[in-house]
Design a protein around this motif. Sequence first.
Motif, PDB file in Angstrom:
ATOM      1  N   LYS A  75       0.725  -1.246  -0.003  1.00 14.74           N
ATOM      2  CA  LYS A  75      -0.065   0.107  -0.060  1.00 14.74           C
ATOM      3  C   LYS A  75       0.726   1.374  -0.111  1.00 14.74           C
ATOM      4  CE  LYS A  75      -3.995  -2.284   2.238  1.00 14.74           C
ATOM      5  NZ  LYS A  75      -4.542  -2.681   3.573  1.00 14.74           N
ATOM      6  N   ASP A  76       1.980   1.214   0.308  1.00 13.98           N
ATOM      7  CA  ASP A  76       2.998   2.328   0.337  1.00 13.98           C
ATOM      8  C   ASP A  76       4.460   1.737   0.774  1.00 13.98           C
ATOM      9  OD1 ASP A  76       3.080   1.498   3.476  1.00 13.98           O
ATOM     10  OD2 ASP A  76       1.530   2.924   3.752  1.00 13.98           O
ATOM     11  N   ARG A  77       5.299   2.841   0.836  1.00 18.38           N
ATOM     12  CA  ARG A  77       6.876   2.317   0.882  1.00 18.38           C
ATOM     13  C   ARG A  77       7.131   1.842   2.197  1.00 18.38           C
ATOM     14  NH1 ARG A  77      10.928   6.466  -2.061  1.00 18.38           N
ATOM     15  NH2 ARG A  77       9.775   6.281  -4.265  1.00 18.38           N
ATOM     16  N   GLY A 106       8.102   6.232  -9.656  1.00 16.59           N
ATOM     17  CA  GLY A 106       7.584   5.664  -8.376  1.00 16.59           C
ATOM     18  C   GLY A 106       7.666   4.396  -7.942  1.00 16.59           C
ATOM     19  N   PHE A 124       5.474  -1.264  -4.493  1.00 21.03           N
ATOM     20  CA  PHE A 124       4.539   0.035  -4.576  1.00 21.03           C
ATOM     21  C   PHE A 124       4.662   0.789  -5.656  1.00 21.03           C
ATOM     22  CE2 PHE A 124       3.934   4.336  -3.029  1.00 21.03           C
ATOM     23  CZ  PHE A 124       2.492   4.414  -2.863  1.00 21.03           C
ATOM     24  N   GLY A 126       3.426   3.746  -6.419  1.00 18.04           N
ATOM     25  CA  GLY A 126       3.366   5.298  -6.318  1.00 18.04           C
ATOM     26  C   GLY A 126       1.854   5.550  -6.015  1.00 18.04           C
ATOM     27  N   GLU A 127       1.719   6.712  -5.816  1.00 12.02           N
ATOM     28  CA  GLU A 127       0.411   7.228  -5.433  1.00 12.02           C
ATOM     29  C   GLU A 127      -0.539   6.998  -6.613  1.00 12.02           C
ATOM     30  OE1 GLU A 127      -0.430   8.114  -2.295  1.00 12.02           O
ATOM     31  OE2 GLU A 127       1.421   7.737  -1.767  1.00 12.02           O
ATOM     32  N   ALA A 128      -1.460   6.536  -6.342  1.00 11.81           N
ATOM     33  CA  ALA A 128      -2.580   6.045  -7.296  1.00 11.81           C
ATOM     34  C   ALA A 128      -3.977   5.956  -6.885  1.00 11.81           C
ATOM     35  CB  ALA A 128      -2.310   4.970  -8.219  1.00 11.81           C
ATOM     36  N   ARG A 129      -5.045   6.324  -7.640  1.00 16.40           N
ATOM     37  CA  ARG A 129      -6.430   6.103  -7.067  1.00 16.40           C
ATOM     38  C   ARG A 129      -6.887   4.630  -7.471  1.00 16.40           C
ATOM     39  NH1 ARG A 129     -10.979   5.902  -9.621  1.00 16.40           N
ATOM     40  NH2 ARG A 129     -10.057   6.724 -11.561  1.00 16.40           N
ATOM     41  N   ARG A 130      -7.312   3.652  -6.479  1.00 24.90           N
ATOM     42  CA  ARG A 130      -7.761   2.359  -6.761  1.00 24.90           C
ATOM     43  C   ARG A 130      -9.303   2.413  -6.815  1.00 24.90           C
ATOM     44  NH1 ARG A 130      -5.136  -2.477  -5.616  1.00 24.90           N
ATOM     45  NH2 ARG A 130      -2.939  -2.175  -4.936  1.00 24.90           N
TER      46      ARG A 130
END
Length: 139
Positions: A75-77, A106, A124, A126-130
Amino acid sequence: MELYRGRLIDHIQLVVRDLAASRRFYAALFEALSIPIGGEAQDYFWADELFVSSADSRAALGVLTGRHHLAFQAKDRPMVDAFYKAGLAAGGKDNGAPGERHYHPGYYACFLLDPDGNNIEAVFHGEARRSAAAVEISF
């Protein structure tokens, strides 16, 4: 660029030499990813799409699987970092410390070798919308 997950693979089976060692390793990784073990018996365990069994299980037919590369979504780094530390503590071997990779901007990942030499990754993107947290199948 769009990535799609959950459409291609229904499940994967690994047939391992030492089920107890693999259970310890994967349980530690799944805990870092907040994924529970779905079930287990004397000759197998599973979580989501991954089924791991001993060679003497009915599903394995006495044959070990070869070397595979499995990549788990983080979900994240910090989750990638926790995955790496948990895997090392549970008997995994370093195959690439957490860090950015050149695959796309990313892309943050780590790599471990499991007790059977499979290359196990946490990534991960990178920032994204699921669109959804998971695909849920009810029956």
